[in-house]
Design a protein around this motif. Structure first.
Motif, mmCIF file in Angstrom:
data_model
loop_
_atom_site.group_PDB
_atom_site.id
_atom_site.type_symbol
_atom_site.label_atom_id
_atom_site.label_comp_id
_atom_site.label_asym_id
_atom_site.label_seq_id
_atom_site.Cartn_x
_atom_site.Cartn_y
_atom_site.Cartn_z
ATOM 1 N N SER A 84 0.825 -1.210 0.000
ATOM 2 C CA SER A 84 0.000 0.000 0.000
ATOM 3 C C SER A 84 0.856 1.257 0.000
ATOM 4 C CB SER A 84 -0.931 -0.006 1.217
ATOM 5 O OG SER A 84 -1.807 -1.117 1.167
ATOM 6 N N THR A 117 1.140 4.114 -3.082
ATOM 7 C CA THR A 117 0.962 5.539 -2.821
ATOM 8 C C THR A 117 2.155 6.334 -3.332
ATOM 9 O OG1 THR A 117 -0.379 5.058 -0.865
ATOM 10 C CG2 THR A 117 0.566 7.263 -1.028
ATOM 11 N N LYS A 128 -3.049 7.376 3.713
ATOM 12 C CA LYS A 128 -3.500 6.658 2.519
ATOM 13 C C LYS A 128 -3.140 5.184 2.615
ATOM 14 C CE LYS A 128 -3.146 10.563 -0.718
ATOM 15 N NZ LYS A 128 -2.427 11.082 -1.914
ATOM 16 N N ARG A 156 -5.720 1.937 2.314
ATOM 17 C CA ARG A 156 -5.516 0.944 1.268
ATOM 18 C C ARG A 156 -5.254 -0.446 1.856
ATOM 19 N NH1 ARG A 156 -2.122 4.936 -2.725
ATOM 20 N NH2 ARG A 156 -3.890 5.526 -4.028
ATOM 21 N N THR A 165 -7.512 -3.624 0.835
ATOM 22 C CA THR A 165 -6.868 -4.788 0.224
ATOM 23 C C THR A 165 -7.094 -6.031 1.063
ATOM 24 O OG1 THR A 165 -5.155 -3.336 -0.669
ATOM 25 C CG2 THR A 165 -4.695 -5.698 -0.673
#
Length: 208
Positions: free
Chosen positions: A25, A29, A171, A175, A179
């Motif tokens: 993740s 990003t 973020k 994520r 996920t």
């Protein structure tokens, strides 16, 4: 995920999955902001970068527990001495066997190799290495040390704006949970995988 969990019983799989998801993740990003690496490719690369740890655990049951007290800077050598190869090489061999693209194989092999991830030739490796560092902000153990000089180079290679680290971590969190749901991984596993207290991020200037 269930097949892996069954095959590597001796590992801390809570940590394994949490680390994989946080690195993937964070890498995605970073790639989205950087624009030089495909975010989907770097996400997949981050997710599978440590599969070699599963390979050597299955080949040498109990290895993770046996090496629990080995310092981070000696871990790769200790893995190689105990099992014939470190998790980095084992991961590269597995991904090559699966005929995955070379950049993904190289990331598994070189994400702890300073000369490669601070260089200019392998941006995918650099992204995953930087994401590996950022995952520590969530209490996740870092498998290999990095000194200040190399960290500065890595920040430069990934074009990370240290002022944006807080936003990147936010973020990353969102994520990770999305996920985990997609892969059918219980959110409790992610929380249990946070093996220590959250760390402060020290902002560095790379101008000097």
């Amino acid at each position: 995920a269930q097949a892996i969990n069954k095959a590597a019983k001796g590992m801390d799989l809570n940590y394994f999955w949490a680390h994989a998801l946080f690195v993937a993740s964070a890498a995605r990003t970073l790639a989205t902001d950087n624009g030089k690496v495909d975010p989907e490719e770097v996400f997949v690369s981050g997710l599978i970068h440590d599969l070699g740890r599963l390979v050597i655990e299955m080949d040498c049951p109990g290895l993770e527990e046996h090496l629990a007290d080995v310092s981070a800077d000696k871990l790769l050598d200790a893995e190689a001495a105990a099992c014939g190869m470190a998790h980095t090489k084992a991961g590269q061999k597995l991904l090559s066997h699966w005929k995955l693209p070379k950049p993904l194989c190289d990331t598994a092999r070189f994400h702890h190799t300073t000369k490669v991830f601070t260089g200019k030739e392998d941006p995918l490796v650099s992204m995953v290495a930087m994401a590996d560092v950022l995952s520590c902000a969530h209490g996740l153990r870092y498998e290999h040390p990095i000194d200040e000089k190399d960290l500065r180079l890595l920040i430069k290679r990934t074009k990370l704006d240290v002022a944006d680290v807080g936003e990147i971590l936010q973020k990353m969190d969102s994520r990770v949970l999305a996920t985990a749901q997609m892969l059918g991984i219980d959110e409790d596993i992610i929380e249990k995988g946070r093996s220590g207290p959250k760390r402060k991020i020290v902002l560095l200037s790379t101008d000097t």
